[in-house]
Structure formats: C-alpha cells, structure tokens
Design an enzyme around this catalytic site. Structure first.
Site, PDB file in Angstrom:
ATOM      1  N   SER A  35      36.095  34.762  40.779  1.00  0.00           N
ATOM      2  CA  SER A  35      35.696  34.505  39.400  1.00  0.00           C
ATOM      3  C   SER A  35      35.469  33.032  39.089  1.00  0.00           C
ATOM      4  O   SER A  35      34.841  32.709  38.088  1.00  0.00           O
ATOM      5  CB  SER A  35      36.743  35.071  38.446  1.00  0.00           C
ATOM      6  OG  SER A  35      37.972  34.422  38.642  1.00  0.00           O
TER       7      SER A  35
ATOM      8  N   HIS B  75      35.956  41.645  39.003  1.00  0.00           N
ATOM      9  CA  HIS B  75      34.738  41.082  38.403  1.00  0.00           C
ATOM     10  C   HIS B  75      33.461  41.747  38.933  1.00  0.00           C
ATOM     11  O   HIS B  75      32.355  41.376  38.534  1.00  0.00           O
ATOM     12  CB  HIS B  75      34.670  39.567  38.639  1.00  0.00           C
ATOM     13  CG  HIS B  75      35.562  38.797  37.720  1.00  0.00           C
ATOM     14  ND1 HIS B  75      35.175  38.381  36.467  1.00  0.00           N
ATOM     15  CD2 HIS B  75      36.849  38.394  37.863  1.00  0.00           C
ATOM     16  CE1 HIS B  75      36.169  37.743  35.888  1.00  0.00           C
ATOM     17  NE2 HIS B  75      37.206  37.736  36.709  1.00  0.00           N
TER      18      HIS B  75
ATOM     19  N   LYS C  58      37.336  44.226  32.031  1.00  0.00           N
ATOM     20  CA  LYS C  58      36.246  43.240  32.065  1.00  0.00           C
ATOM     21  C   LYS C  58      34.942  43.936  31.673  1.00  0.00           C
ATOM     22  O   LYS C  58      34.741  44.189  30.497  1.00  0.00           O
ATOM     23  CB  LYS C  58      36.239  42.558  33.422  1.00  0.00           C
ATOM     24  CG  LYS C  58      37.454  41.638  33.500  1.00  0.00           C
ATOM     25  CD  LYS C  58      37.714  40.970  34.798  1.00  0.00           C
ATOM     26  CE  LYS C  58      38.949  40.079  34.619  1.00  0.00           C
ATOM     27  NZ  LYS C  58      39.720  39.924  35.841  1.00  0.00           N
TER      28      LYS C  58
HETATM   29  C1  LIG Z   1      41.184  39.792  35.896  1.00  0.00           C
HETATM   30  C2  LIG Z   1      41.646  40.169  37.240  1.00  0.00           C
HETATM   31  C3  LIG Z   1      42.741  41.019  37.406  1.00  0.00           C
HETATM   32  C4  LIG Z   1      43.568  41.490  36.234  1.00  0.00           C
HETATM   33  O1  LIG Z   1      42.926  42.507  35.531  1.00  0.00           O
HETATM   34  P1  LIG Z   1      43.513  42.916  34.092  1.00  0.00           P
HETATM   35  O2  LIG Z   1      42.979  44.284  33.899  1.00  0.00           O
HETATM   36  O3  LIG Z   1      42.998  41.924  33.119  1.00  0.00           O
HETATM   37  O4  LIG Z   1      44.997  42.894  34.208  1.00  0.00           O
HETATM   38  C5  LIG Z   1      43.086  41.404  38.679  1.00  0.00           C
HETATM   39  N1  LIG Z   1      42.399  40.961  39.758  1.00  0.00           N
HETATM   40  C6  LIG Z   1      41.340  40.139  39.642  1.00  0.00           C
HETATM   41  C7  LIG Z   1      40.609  39.698  40.868  1.00  0.00           C
HETATM   42  C8  LIG Z   1      40.930  39.705  38.374  1.00  0.00           C
HETATM   43  O5  LIG Z   1      39.882  38.893  38.262  1.00  0.00           O
END
Ligand SMILES: *Cc1c(COP(=O)(O)O)cnc(C)c1O
Length: 393
Positions: free
Chosen positions: A182, A210, A241
């Site tokens: 990300s 992502h 997301k």
């Molecule tokens: C954002 C993210 C998470 C966490 O996801 P949430 O649903 O917001 O807890 C886990 N792994 C990666 C790679 C992320 O970018």
C-alpha cells in the site's frame, strides 16, 4: 499526573518533540470524493474507499432492510450463537466470486490475519515474510510463535535462498506476502513466488487487502490477476477497503478454512460481524459481479492521474495500481507539501519514517472511481502549483 502513569505523558511529549505525533483529523461528511475535514471542504485522496461503495445508495438500502429484519448486533461469537444465515450466505457468495473452495469471514482484515497465521504455523515452524508486509501480518506471525525469516521485498531469489537455508530446520514452512503493497502500489510477483514455494512444498499465503475489489477480473483479487486459482493455499482479504464496509475474509482450501473455523481465536473469542456489515458486504459482492464499471473507472482514473503527474515532472515510483505515491524524499518537505495541498483544498497524506524508509518520504494519492475528471484536474493543478512553489518540479 499520577506518578505511576507519568511515563505516558513523557512518551507523548517525546513523539511531539520528534515530529512523530499524529494529529488526527475529524471527518464530518459521508465518505466520497469530497470530504468535510476539520470543517473544511476538500477533495479526498486519502481513503481506501476505491470504488465509492462506502456511501453507495444500494449498500445503504440493503443495510436498512437487514436491520429491520435482524436487528443490529450478533449477540455472540460465531462458534456459540453468532452465526446467522447472512454470515453463511456472504461466505458462500465470496467463495463463488473469488473462485475458491471456501471462505470464512472475520470482523476485520486485521483479525483475519491474527486468526489465520497461528492456525497454519506454531513454534516448531518457520515463516518466510516479505520485509514490507503489513503490521497485521507481522503481529499474526509473532502470535503464532513461529520463527520469522524476512526476505527482501518482492525478491524471489532471496526467498528461494532463505527456503534452502531453513528447509531442514522446521516442521513446516509458510511464505507470506502482501498482494498489493500500500505504500508503493506495487504488486507481489505472486506467480514467481508460487513457482518457488511449490518447488519446495512450502505453504503460500497472500494478504490481498488492497487488491480485493481492485486487481484481477472485476476486482477478484491478485490470485485471479495471476491466474493462480487453487494454487495459492490461503488468501486473506478485507472488506474494509474497496468493499467500502468493514470485515475480513479468508479464502482458499476447504480443509484449511474448516480448521480456522475450529481454532481461529478471533473467530471463537470475538463476536461476529454485525448483520448490517454482512448485508453491506453481500451487496458489494453483488455490485462487483453485476458490472466491472466501477473497477474500470478506478483504473482509468489511476492511469490518467499517473500519466499526467509524470508529464508534470513528478516521480510516481514503482506503482502498478491506482495507488499513486509522489516521491519527495525528505520527510519535512513531504509534510510541508501535504499542508500546502490542504490549503489548496486537496487532502493527501504525507508518509515518512517509520511508515516508509528514511529518505523515501512521499505524498500518497489514493485514487477512487468516484473522482470525476474535474476532480482529478483540480488535484493536478494543485500539485503543479505546490510543486513549483516548493521547487520540486
Ligand atoms: C488494511 C490492511 C489490513 C487490515 O484490514 P482491516 O480490515 O482494515 O482490519 C490487513 N492487511 C493489509 C495488507 C492491509 O493493507
């Protein structure tokens, strides 16, 4: 201040002294291309709401309907009395969407990682982890008690060397990588990683937070992007997301999913997703299956923005996705740039150490399907103005 707690004040002061204290902004509008941030209306380039689903009318309607039918709370953990019909329906639909044997859902992507990794490996095992993996992967690895062996970012040769070095020393080996990273918007070379892990019979897990709803056919994720169905053992994802809601998912081999339902600690010790979250996630799957329009628009917006930024003379790094880092180098410059953009009505985050390596500070521009051509052009104009003012271009 109570003496035994005075350390907290010292810690906070030390963050402030070192410029690391996070001033958290307040949003007073729905999520979308425009936000009201600290009482100012700005163009939003900070959210992971890639497809604009967080405030989509069909999502809102589905939530209202399910709340009338099922109420607001799950009342229990999944393994006691919290598994409602809607949870199973969501898991079935997600499995169809992603083309996997089975799916289990979680309260978040973070808890999905905390559940999954300790189910796959324990203290007798070794975990090969990309050095830039997400914090929730790192925490899941630590919880498992397995030995963490880091390999260089996206470096398949280094991964193979580390497998050869460690092969005989552990009961099992598990390789884990983010799908889309990300901070840079680059993709894990999952096809090449699979070639190496399968050659040595090492388990393979990808966290596609992502990539879910972004990469692959109609947003089916990185496994679909590389055509690796049935090959990657386990895929962790998020519905917080691109899905625009809240929740995690674990997709893959049916036996592994069954095992996680028995032993995944956030599944057995933390209450289920609410019916409202589940209904919204289900609607997101339906919308993604019905049409690729939102995903297509996201990519068109991302490609346009990146190309125009390059024309202006900005360095957008190694991004292969709509995530657009604008590389500035110096952390102070990145902060100043972000502040100037905000004054111009453009909300985009500066990222510095320790989120990214020293000397690699940047502004990260999160492009969404909801940005109009005019929104993107306004953003480009602001970048041009601030870039000239701060002698970046
Ligand atoms: C954002 C993210 C998470 C966490 O996801 P949430 O649903 O917001 O807890 C886990 N792994 C990666 C790679 C992320 O970018």
């Amino acid at each position: 201040m109570i003496n035994r707690l005075s350390w907290a004040e010292d810690e906070i002061q030390s963050l402030k002294d070192n410029g690391l204290y996070n001033q958290i902004r307040t949003i007073s509008s729905p999520q979308g291309a425009w936000l009201v941030v600290d009482d100012k209306k700005v163009l939003n380039f900070c959210s992971n709401n890639y497809l604009g689903l967080a405030n989509h009318p069909k999502m809102i309607a589905a939530v209202k309907k399910v709340v009338d039918a099922y109420g607001v709370g799950p009342g229990a953990v999944r393994s006691i009395a919290g598994t409602m019909e809607v949870h199973l329906e969501l898991e079935k639909r997600l499995a169809e969407f992603k083309g996997v044997e089975a799916v289990v859902s979680f309260q978040s992507g973070f808890t999905a990682n905390l559940a999954t990794i300790p189910c796959l490996v324990g203290k007798e095992d070794g975990i090969l982890s990309d050095e830039l993996n997400h914090a929730s992967i790192i925490d899941g690895c630590r919880l498992s008690g397995g030995t963490i062996i880091r390999f260089n970012h996206a470096d398949v040769n280094d991964l193979e060397a580390k497998i050869l070095e460690n092969q005989g020393n552990y009961r099992r080996l598990l390789a884990i990588t983010d799908g889309v990273f990300s901070m840079d918007g680059d993709l894990a070379p999952l096809d090449k990683i699979y070639d190496v892990t399968s050659k040595y019979d090492v388990m393979l897990m990808v966290d596609d937070a992502h990539g879910e709803g972004v990469v692959g056919k109609g947003g089916r994720g990185i496994v679909d992007h590389f055509g690796l169905h049935g090959k990657v053992d386990i895929e962790v994802g998020t519905m917080s997301k691109a899905f625009g809601v809240m929740g995690g998912m674990v997709a893959g081999n049916a036996k592994l999913i069954e095992w996680i339902r028995q032993r995944g600690r956030p599944f057995i010790f933390s209450s289920a997703l609410t019916p409202a979250d589940v209904a919204a996630c289900l609607t997101a799957v339906n919308l993604l299956e019905e049409s690729t329009e939102l995903v297509d628009r996201l990519w068109a917006n991302g490609n346009y923005f990146k190309a125009e930024m390059k024309k202006l003379g900005f360095d957008t790094g190694v991004s292969q996705t709509p995530i657009t880092p604008v590389m500035l180098g110096d952390a102070k410059l990145a902060k100043e740039f972000s502040k100037e953009l905000f004054d111009e009505g453009v909300f985009a985050m500066a990222l510095g150490f320790p989120t990214v390596p020293v000397g690699k500070a940047r502004i990260r521009v999160m492009i969404s399907a909801t940005h109009t051509q005019n929104d993107l052009d306004l953003c480009l104009k602001a970048f041009q103005k601030v870039g000239k003012k701060l002698s970046v271009i």
